[in-house]
Design a protein around this motif. Structure first.
Motif, short mmCIF file in Angstrom:
data_model
loop_
_atom_site.label_atom_id
_atom_site.label_comp_id
_atom_site.label_asym_id
_atom_site.label_seq_id
_atom_site.Cartn_x
_atom_site.Cartn_y
_atom_site.Cartn_z
N VAL A 55 0.81 -1.22 0.00
CA VAL A 55 0.00 0.00 0.00
C VAL A 55 0.85 1.28 0.00
O VAL A 55 0.63 2.17 -0.83
CB VAL A 55 -1.02 -0.01 1.16
N PRO A 56 1.86 1.41 0.88
CA PRO A 56 2.66 2.64 0.86
C PRO A 56 3.34 2.88 -0.49
O PRO A 56 3.47 4.01 -0.94
CB PRO A 56 3.70 2.43 1.97
N GLY A 73 3.52 -1.18 8.63
CA GLY A 73 3.88 -1.13 7.22
C GLY A 73 4.50 0.19 6.83
O GLY A 73 5.44 0.25 6.03
N LEU A 74 3.98 1.26 7.43
CA LEU A 74 4.51 2.60 7.15
C LEU A 74 5.94 2.74 7.66
O LEU A 74 6.79 3.32 6.98
CB LEU A 74 3.65 3.65 7.85
N LEU A 75 6.17 2.24 8.86
CA LEU A 75 7.52 2.33 9.45
C LEU A 75 8.53 1.59 8.59
O LEU A 75 9.64 2.06 8.38
CB LEU A 75 7.51 1.75 10.87
N SER A 122 12.28 -1.33 11.78
CA SER A 122 11.84 -0.95 13.12
C SER A 122 12.71 -1.62 14.17
O SER A 122 13.07 -1.00 15.17
CB SER A 122 10.38 -1.35 13.34
N ALA A 123 13.06 -2.88 13.94
CA ALA A 123 13.89 -3.61 14.90
C ALA A 123 15.29 -3.00 14.96
O ALA A 123 15.81 -2.75 16.05
CB ALA A 123 13.96 -5.08 14.52
#
Ligand code: PRT
Ligand code: MG
Length: 208
Positions: A55-56, A73-75, A122-123
């Motif tokens: 989607v992004p 998902g954005l991140l 993110s991680a």
């Protein structure tokens, strides 16, 4: 014509009722249809139903003007070329670290640990901020399995009720990010379609 990219799966289940509340309904049922593009009851509005992780990207490149996607998902995408317009407060969960029950309380700062996750960016950001040396192993599903078979010391995954972790004898440790669905927009569409987007944002905001 405005195109909204919708994340399929569990997000879609909660998105459709929200769209209905602002008077938008898809003309076909996306859960049974094999279509990818869905006309709506508005002539100037259509939806594409795709994987959340895509989607992004659709919105970034203007293939869709708007998108509905999880913050996770954005991140991972990074948010380039996108504007985050609204927290829709649906599909809420938390991105967390988790370890086997036997490893709870063990210090991780004195060694290099292995972390299995779908959420590499993110991680990486999280462990770096904590000053923990982590080797991130990218997986596409069933992260919970990794510590059980010695692939990783811990995982970073989404937690909702905690029952998936519990079933696999894992314990949630630290919060990486609070997650919920966001309405995003293509930066150029924001200028060109400003009136229509602003109206939709106002309507959605009323029903959150
Ligand atoms: O194919 P892929 O797995 O990438 O996506 P998908 O098509 O399977 O998407 P889907 O339908 O799983 O939805 C994913 C999106 O829903 C995520 O990007 C989040 O924004 C949102 N979301 C909200 C969740 C959860 N809650 C959630 N609990 N996505 C996944 N889970 C999983 C989690 O990964 C774990 O396996 O549910 C399990 C944990 O749930 P509890 O209740 O046992 O803690
Ligand atoms: Mg899934």
């Amino acid at each position: 014509m405005i195109t909204i990219a919708l994340s399929k799966g569990r997000i879609l289940k909660q998105t459709l009722p929200l769209l209905e509340k602002v008077g938008i309904s898809l003309l076909d049922d996306p859960f049974t249809s094999r279509k990818l593009i869905f006309a709506t009851n508005h002539d100037d509005l259509q939806c594409v139903v795709i994987r959340a992780t895509d989607v992004p990207t659709y919105v970034q490149f203007g293939a869709a003007d708007l998108g509905i996607v999880g913050k996770d998902g954005l991140l991972e995408h990074g948010g380039e070329g996108l504007a985050e317009l609204l927290d829709l407060k649906i599909a809420q969960c938390r991105l967390m670290t988790a370890v086997p029950a036997a490893a709870v309380g063990q210090l991780r700062h004195d060694k290099r640990i292995r972390v299995a996750t779908k959420y590499v960016k993110s991680a990486q950001r999280y462990y770096q901020a904590q000053g923990i040396q982590a080797e991130i192993i990218k997986l596409y599903g069933a992260m919970e399995l990794a510590p059980l078979v010695g692939l990783a010391d811990e995982i970073v995954d989404l937690v909702e009720t905690g029952s998936t972790l519990k079933a696999n004898n894992l314990v949630a440790q630290d919060l990486v990010a609070d997650i919920s669905c966001r309405l995003i927009a293509n930066a150029a569409s924001m200028r060109v379609q400003h009136k229509m987007i602003a109206k939709l944002v106002d309507q959605l905001a009323e029903h959150i």
